[in-house]
Design a protein around this motif. Structure first.
Motif, mmCIF file in Angstrom:
data_model
loop_
_atom_site.group_PDB
_atom_site.id
_atom_site.type_symbol
_atom_site.label_atom_id
_atom_site.label_comp_id
_atom_site.label_asym_id
_atom_site.label_seq_id
_atom_site.Cartn_x
_atom_site.Cartn_y
_atom_site.Cartn_z
ATOM 1 N N GLY A 128 0.823 -1.200 0.000
ATOM 2 C CA GLY A 128 0.000 0.000 0.000
ATOM 3 C C GLY A 128 0.857 1.249 0.000
ATOM 4 O O GLY A 128 0.412 2.302 0.470
ATOM 5 N N SER A 129 2.070 1.140 -0.514
ATOM 6 C CA SER A 129 2.982 2.286 -0.532
ATOM 7 C C SER A 129 2.522 3.315 -1.557
ATOM 8 O O SER A 129 1.691 3.037 -2.416
ATOM 9 C CB SER A 129 4.416 1.826 -0.842
ATOM 10 O OG SER A 129 4.485 1.206 -2.107
ATOM 11 N N ASP A 130 3.111 4.508 -1.476
ATOM 12 C CA ASP A 130 2.650 5.606 -2.325
ATOM 13 C C ASP A 130 3.756 6.167 -3.220
ATOM 14 O O ASP A 130 3.666 7.303 -3.672
ATOM 15 C CB ASP A 130 2.052 6.725 -1.467
ATOM 16 C CG ASP A 130 3.079 7.347 -0.516
ATOM 17 O OD1 ASP A 130 4.239 6.856 -0.469
ATOM 18 O OD2 ASP A 130 2.739 8.319 0.171
ATOM 19 N N ASN A 131 4.806 5.379 -3.453
ATOM 20 C CA ASN A 131 5.876 5.861 -4.323
ATOM 21 C C ASN A 131 6.426 4.711 -5.154
ATOM 22 O O ASN A 131 6.365 3.546 -4.759
ATOM 23 C CB ASN A 131 6.977 6.539 -3.516
ATOM 24 C CG ASN A 131 7.701 5.564 -2.603
ATOM 25 O OD1 ASN A 131 8.648 4.891 -3.023
ATOM 26 N ND2 ASN A 131 7.251 5.458 -1.348
ATOM 27 N N PHE A 132 6.957 5.044 -6.321
ATOM 28 C CA PHE A 132 7.415 4.012 -7.257
ATOM 29 C C PHE A 132 8.631 3.262 -6.751
ATOM 30 O O PHE A 132 8.767 2.059 -6.998
ATOM 31 C CB PHE A 132 7.695 4.641 -8.621
ATOM 32 C CG PHE A 132 6.453 4.973 -9.391
ATOM 33 C CD1 PHE A 132 5.745 3.985 -10.066
ATOM 34 C CD2 PHE A 132 5.965 6.269 -9.420
ATOM 35 C CE1 PHE A 132 4.591 4.278 -10.765
ATOM 36 C CE2 PHE A 132 4.809 6.581 -10.114
ATOM 37 C CZ PHE A 132 4.120 5.580 -10.793
#
Length: 273
Positions: A128-132
């Motif tokens: 559920g991370s928010d960065n590539f």
């Protein structure tokens, strides 16, 4: 097989009535170990539903602290939590929600140095991370550790969900797709804005995080119809779901015919979290 106490039987009786779950399914949930990467907009509903469902061990890794602008979508936190480490506040909430769940809180970043040791301790990983940078690190680590990965991401008014088992082949002997078959390489800096830069409608995170919890539960229970080889796209404005097929790319740098990524050293240039 892990047994259920009388209190657990009472707690999960609505599960026990479902023919695809029952007692054995609930025991599988109790025995499962799931790692959740990121305790934000996706991680909040994901963790809460997995804990409520009785997943026996939940690992949470996130080095961030709660900020006021998180509260519009990160429903695991309260105003009084601002400034506190997310994993500590999330762990406290999950333990109060279900004392039968063991929570392993990791208030640090996932890096190329620790990723394999962390991921290898769990049965399933939910990203559920928010960065590539973190998404590629998690994808590659799950491939090398041979762990299923349930991936989710958000746009302003849309969400995306898939399950990757790239360490396996299909019935024709073709490798199953990974995140790198969807995006072979990271986009150029600034090409795709982050959630922090573009924003997101809060309830969209709830929809996708909840669907992510469903997908994890289906994997644990061994149910058919998972999103392996498929990408689910949710368009909140149109109130529409669509599913597209994902295919293995022979030029994939991780699992292709001539792979160039053979370990996690490709991620060593920068830490991810």
């Amino acid at each position: 097989m892990t047994t259920l106490s009388r209190e657990e039987i009472d707690r999960y009786k609505r599960h026990l009535l479902v023919k695809d779950i029952g007692g054995q399914g609930q025991q599988r949930l109790k025995a499962a170990r799931v790692l959740v990467v990121g305790a934000g907009g996706l991680g909040s509903p994901l963790l809460m539903y997995l804990a409520a469902a009785g997943v026996g061990t939940l690992g949470i890794i996130d080095d961030d602290r709660v900020s006021l602008d998180n509260l519009q979508r990160q429903v695991a936190y309260r105003t009084e939590d601002v400034g506190e480490p997310k994993v500590e506040r999330a762990a406290s909430l999950l333990r109060s929600l279900n004392p039968h769940v063991e929570v392993e809180a990791m208030p640090f970043r996932l890096t190329s140095e620790n990723a394999l040791s962390v991921v290898s301790r769990y049965d399933i990983v939910a990203d559920g991370s928010d960065n590539f940078a973190t998404r590629y690190l998690v994808n590659d680590t799950c491939y090398f550790a041979r762990k299923p990965l349930v991936f989710a991401a958000l746009g302003q008014m849309e969400g995306y969900l898939s399950t990757f088992r790239a360490f396996e082949t299909d019935d024709k002997g073709t490798p199953r797709p990974s995140y790198r078959d969807l995006f072979p390489e990271p986009p150029a800096p600034g090409e795709i804005p982050t959630c922090e830069e573009a924003g997101v409608l809060g309830p969209v995170a709830g929809v996708i995080g909840t669907l992510q919890a469903v997908e994890v539960a289906k994997m644990i229970l061994g149910l058919e119809g998972t999103l392996v080889g498929r990408l689910l796209i949710y368009d909140a404005l149109a109130c529409r779901f669509q599913t597209i097929a994902l295919k293995w790319d022979a030029n994939n740098p991780l699992t292709g015919l001539r792979p160039t990524i053979r370990d996690l050293s490709v991620h060593a240039a920068g830490a991810s979290g």
